[in-house]
Design a protein around this motif. Structure first.
Motif, PDB file in Angstrom:
ATOM      1  N   ILE A 247       0.837  -1.210   0.000  1.00 43.94           N
ATOM      2  CA  ILE A 247       0.000   0.000   0.000  1.00 43.94           C
ATOM      3  C   ILE A 247       0.865   1.251   0.000  1.00 43.94           C
ATOM      4  O   ILE A 247       0.539   2.249  -0.643  1.00 43.94           O
ATOM      5  N   ILE A 248       1.967   1.192   0.735  1.00 41.75           N
ATOM      6  CA  ILE A 248       2.944   2.280   0.722  1.00 41.75           C
ATOM      7  C   ILE A 248       4.336   1.674   0.525  1.00 41.75           C
ATOM      8  O   ILE A 248       4.524   0.472   0.718  1.00 41.75           O
ATOM      9  N   LYS A 249       5.285   2.499   0.162  1.00 42.78           N
ATOM     10  CA  LYS A 249       6.637   2.017  -0.102  1.00 42.78           C
ATOM     11  C   LYS A 249       7.471   2.006   1.175  1.00 42.78           C
ATOM     12  O   LYS A 249       7.318   2.867   2.045  1.00 42.78           O
ATOM     13  N   GLU A 250       8.367   1.047   1.269  1.00 44.89           N
ATOM     14  CA  GLU A 250       9.246   0.930   2.435  1.00 44.89           C
ATOM     15  C   GLU A 250      10.063   2.203   2.631  1.00 44.89           C
ATOM     16  O   GLU A 250      10.279   2.651   3.758  1.00 44.89           O
ATOM     17  N   GLU A 251      10.512   2.772   1.524  1.00 42.05           N
ATOM     18  CA  GLU A 251      11.313   4.000   1.595  1.00 42.05           C
ATOM     19  C   GLU A 251      10.543   5.137   2.263  1.00 42.05           C
ATOM     20  O   GLU A 251      11.127   5.975   2.962  1.00 42.05           O
ATOM     21  N   GLN A 252       9.225   5.165   2.057  1.00 42.60           N
ATOM     22  CA  GLN A 252       8.421   6.221   2.673  1.00 42.60           C
ATOM     23  C   GLN A 252       8.443   6.124   4.195  1.00 42.60           C
ATOM     24  O   GLN A 252       8.516   7.141   4.882  1.00 42.60           O
ATOM     25  N   VAL A 253       8.382   4.925   4.709  1.00 43.18           N
ATOM     26  CA  VAL A 253       8.432   4.739   6.163  1.00 43.18           C
ATOM     27  C   VAL A 253       9.838   5.044   6.688  1.00 43.18           C
ATOM     28  O   VAL A 253      10.008   5.712   7.713  1.00 43.18           O
ATOM     29  N   ASP A 254      10.842   4.563   5.970  1.00 39.96           N
ATOM     30  CA  ASP A 254      12.229   4.749   6.423  1.00 39.96           C
ATOM     31  C   ASP A 254      12.661   6.207   6.443  1.00 39.96           C
ATOM     32  O   ASP A 254      13.603   6.571   7.146  1.00 39.96           O
ATOM     33  N   ALA A 322      -5.761  13.461  15.600  1.00 36.94           N
ATOM     34  CA  ALA A 322      -5.868  14.917  15.712  1.00 36.94           C
ATOM     35  C   ALA A 322      -4.494  15.571  15.795  1.00 36.94           C
ATOM     36  O   ALA A 322      -4.279  16.679  15.309  1.00 36.94           O
ATOM     37  N   VAL A 323      -3.555  14.858  16.415  1.00 44.59           N
ATOM     38  CA  VAL A 323      -2.209  15.402  16.641  1.00 44.59           C
ATOM     39  C   VAL A 323      -1.289  15.185  15.438  1.00 44.59           C
ATOM     40  O   VAL A 323      -0.487  16.056  15.090  1.00 44.59           O
ATOM     41  N   SER A 324      -1.394  14.015  14.798  1.00 44.10           N
ATOM     42  CA  SER A 324      -0.374  13.624  13.814  1.00 44.10           C
ATOM     43  C   SER A 324      -0.824  13.658  12.363  1.00 44.10           C
ATOM     44  O   SER A 324       0.012  13.553  11.451  1.00 44.10           O
ATOM     45  N   GLU A 325      -2.108  13.792  12.109  1.00 43.36           N
ATOM     46  CA  GLU A 325      -2.594  13.688  10.732  1.00 43.36           C
ATOM     47  C   GLU A 325      -1.932  14.674   9.770  1.00 43.36           C
ATOM     48  O   GLU A 325      -1.527  14.277   8.659  1.00 43.36           O
ATOM     49  N   PRO A 326      -1.781  15.958  10.112  1.00 40.68           N
ATOM     50  CA  PRO A 326      -1.127  16.873   9.161  1.00 40.68           C
ATOM     51  C   PRO A 326       0.294  16.450   8.800  1.00 40.68           C
ATOM     52  O   PRO A 326       0.709  16.571   7.635  1.00 40.68           O
ATOM     53  N   LEU A 327       1.062  15.932   9.779  1.00 41.39           N
ATOM     54  CA  LEU A 327       2.420  15.453   9.492  1.00 41.39           C
ATOM     55  C   LEU A 327       2.388  14.257   8.550  1.00 41.39           C
ATOM     56  O   LEU A 327       3.179  14.173   7.607  1.00 41.39           O
ATOM     57  N   LEU A 328       1.480  13.336   8.810  1.00 39.60           N
ATOM     58  CA  LEU A 328       1.375  12.137   7.988  1.00 39.60           C
ATOM     59  C   LEU A 328       0.958  12.469   6.561  1.00 39.60           C
ATOM     60  O   LEU A 328       1.505  11.922   5.596  1.00 39.60           O
ATOM     61  N   ILE A 329      -0.002  13.369   6.421  1.00 32.53           N
ATOM     62  CA  ILE A 329      -0.455  13.759   5.082  1.00 32.53           C
ATOM     63  C   ILE A 329       0.669  14.413   4.295  1.00 32.53           C
ATOM     64  O   ILE A 329       0.844  14.157   3.095  1.00 32.53           O
ATOM     65  N   SER A 330       1.467  15.244   4.961  1.00 34.98           N
ATOM     66  CA  SER A 330       2.548  15.951   4.261  1.00 34.98           C
ATOM     67  C   SER A 330       3.586  14.984   3.705  1.00 34.98           C
ATOM     68  O   SER A 330       4.262  15.283   2.715  1.00 34.98           O
ATOM     69  N   HIS A 331       3.717  13.801   4.319  1.00 38.72           N
ATOM     70  CA  HIS A 331       4.737  12.844   3.879  1.00 38.72           C
ATOM     71  C   HIS A 331       4.163  11.714   3.029  1.00 38.72           C
ATOM     72  O   HIS A 331       4.734  11.357   1.986  1.00 38.72           O
ATOM     73  N   PHE A 332       3.029  11.145   3.445  1.00 40.19           N
ATOM     74  CA  PHE A 332       2.468   9.968   2.774  1.00 40.19           C
ATOM     75  C   PHE A 332       1.319  10.298   1.821  1.00 40.19           C
ATOM     76  O   PHE A 332       0.938   9.458   1.007  1.00 40.19           O
ATOM     77  N   GLY A 333       0.739  11.489   1.959  1.00 42.57           N
ATOM     78  CA  GLY A 333      -0.439  11.825   1.178  1.00 42.57           C
ATOM     79  C   GLY A 333      -1.712  11.473   1.926  1.00 42.57           C
ATOM     80  O   GLY A 333      -1.717  10.659   2.854  1.00 42.57           O
ATOM     81  N   ILE A 336      -3.895   7.524   2.275  1.00 40.85           N
ATOM     82  CA  ILE A 336      -3.642   6.378   3.164  1.00 40.85           C
ATOM     83  C   ILE A 336      -4.205   6.572   4.569  1.00 40.85           C
ATOM     84  O   ILE A 336      -4.169   5.651   5.390  1.00 40.85           O
ATOM     85  N   ILE A 337      -4.706   7.762   4.865  1.00 46.37           N
ATOM     86  CA  ILE A 337      -5.023   8.114   6.251  1.00 46.37           C
ATOM     87  C   ILE A 337      -6.092   7.208   6.866  1.00 46.37           C
ATOM     88  O   ILE A 337      -5.915   6.684   7.980  1.00 46.37           O
ATOM     89  N   GLU A 338      -7.200   7.012   6.184  1.00 47.58           N
ATOM     90  CA  GLU A 338      -8.274   6.187   6.761  1.00 47.58           C
ATOM     91  C   GLU A 338      -7.792   4.759   7.017  1.00 47.58           C
ATOM     92  O   GLU A 338      -8.057   4.174   8.072  1.00 47.58           O
ATOM     93  N   GLU A 339      -7.078   4.198   6.053  1.00 45.16           N
ATOM     94  CA  GLU A 339      -6.568   2.843   6.199  1.00 45.16           C
ATOM     95  C   GLU A 339      -5.579   2.751   7.360  1.00 45.16           C
ATOM     96  O   GLU A 339      -5.602   1.800   8.154  1.00 45.16           O
TER      97      GLU A 339
END
Length: 370
Positions: A247-254, A322-333, A336-339
């Motif tokens: 669903i996402i790339k390993e490099e994105q997490v790393d 509520a705390v982390s969603e903006p950071l996650l969206i900026s990196h992963f798009g 993927i948020i709901e999943e």
């Protein structure tokens, strides 16, 4: 990732907003109320100023934003009534990064002032409220312009992701499997940031001014202690599961690391002593449960209601979203948020059914030296 541009809590008042999911933070504020009241009385009685300037740093938005200010003013008004002393004017400065939902705050100001007038028995002094966008890892107020500075659950956020953490494979924060250089990089960034924070506030506070800080931290001397890092480890588990399923790339997490450091009391104390501008009045540790509703009796939960979702893992998931969603969206798009948070909630259901989960808070009260 440019932290000042993307770090902010979810705005508005929706189901995933910070305003709806900040009951844990409210409980932390309530636990430190007695210390703030004592500091307010001591500060006022030291010089009986005709004007009091109060700054709340990392104010976010929602029901907690003006809570500390309200309590502070009520204490001073009560004291003025007892002493038959004229109320001072209050200058209130609400600071956060530019992406913060200041509009929601501004819409609540009139209601806040009406509530304050109805709850105080004296004729409350005039209250002027301003929003001050900008990073507190730099100067944001004029020299010696503040009497009291407060910050709760904000200083654990760093000014940037530490450098040289590219080998933190499979992790998104400090973890048991993080290489030693990653832990060192996080600690060094905390030292630089917190020292600069103290230096800037020392220039902005009057001599004898007070500052009270509560930061998400840890009691242990181990940087990757479970008490501060576990909640992010579980999110990393959800992300790594998504990597395995393509669903996402390993490099994105790393390449994703949370810009946060959760210090111990000794680490906080060390930086205060090194910077040298402040005397330490109090330094202590408290705990709150991950699940917000476990921290309160039912009748105390009126300000932020969870009747439709009394499930603990759901509450924790929404708080972290509520705390982390903006950071996650900026990196992963955003796709993927709901999943991600569906998976995260399932992991929390499993772990919270087997163990007690708590946040550790470090609180320090300081006085600006002469």
């Amino acid at each position: 990732m440019e932290v000042p541009q993307v770090l902010h809590m979810n705005g508005g008042v929706g189901e995933a907003s910070y305003a709806t999911n900040s009951l844990v933070q409210e409980r932390v504020i309530s636990l430190t109320k007695a210390i703030r009241e004592e500091a307010a009385i001591s500060l006022f009685c030291n010089s009986y100023p005709r004007s009091l300037a109060i700054a709340d740093l990392g104010c976010s938005s929602g029901p907690n934003t003006l809570l500390v200010v309200s309590e502070f003013i009520k204490v001073i008004e009560k004291l003025c009534g007892e002493l038959n002393y004229e109320s001072p004017e209050y200058k209130v400065f609400l600071n956060d990064l530019p992406g913060n939902d200041f509009n929601t705050i501004f819409r609540s100001v009139d209601r806040f002032k009406e509530s304050l007038r109805s709850e105080t028995k004296t004729k409350t002094g005039p209250c002027y409220i301003s929003g001050v966008p900008g990073s507190f890892y730099g100067r944001i107020f004029p020299n010696q312009s503040l009497h009291f500075v407060h910050s709760s659950y904000s200083l654990q956020w760093l000014s940037k992701v530490p450098e040289n953490v590219n080998n933190n494979k499979g992790n998104i924060y400090m973890a048991r499997t993080s290489p030693s250089n990653v832990l060192t990089a996080y600690y060094n960034q905390f030292q630089r940031d917190f020292s600069l924070f103290l230096k800037c506030r020392a220039e902005e506070l009057i001599e004898g001014g007070r500052m009270m800080l509560t930061v998400l931290g840890r009691e242990s001397d181990i940087m990757y202690s479970k008490e501060c890092c576990y909640i992010w480890e579980l999110m990393a588990m959800a992300l790594n599961d998504m990597v395995l399923e393509g669903i996402i790339k390993e490099e994105q997490v790393d390449t994703f690391n949370i810009p946060q450091y959760t210090p111990s009391p000794s680490e906080v104390k060390l930086e205060v002593l090194k910077e040298g501008s402040f005397a330490i009045d109090q330094l202590g540790v408290s705990e709150v449960n991950w699940n917000a509703l476990e921290n309160w009796n039912a009748f105390e939960c009126e300000s932020q209601m969870y009747e439709s979702h009394s499930d603990g893992p759901y509450n924790v998931t929404q708080c972290m979203r509520a705390v982390s969603e903006p950071l996650l969206i900026s990196h992963f798009g955003e796709s993927i948020i709901e999943e991600l948070f569906n998976r995260y909630q399932k992991i929390l259901i499993d772990r919270m059914s087997k163990e007690k989960t708590k946040f550790v808070n470090v609180t320090i009260l300081l006085t600006r030296k002469s």
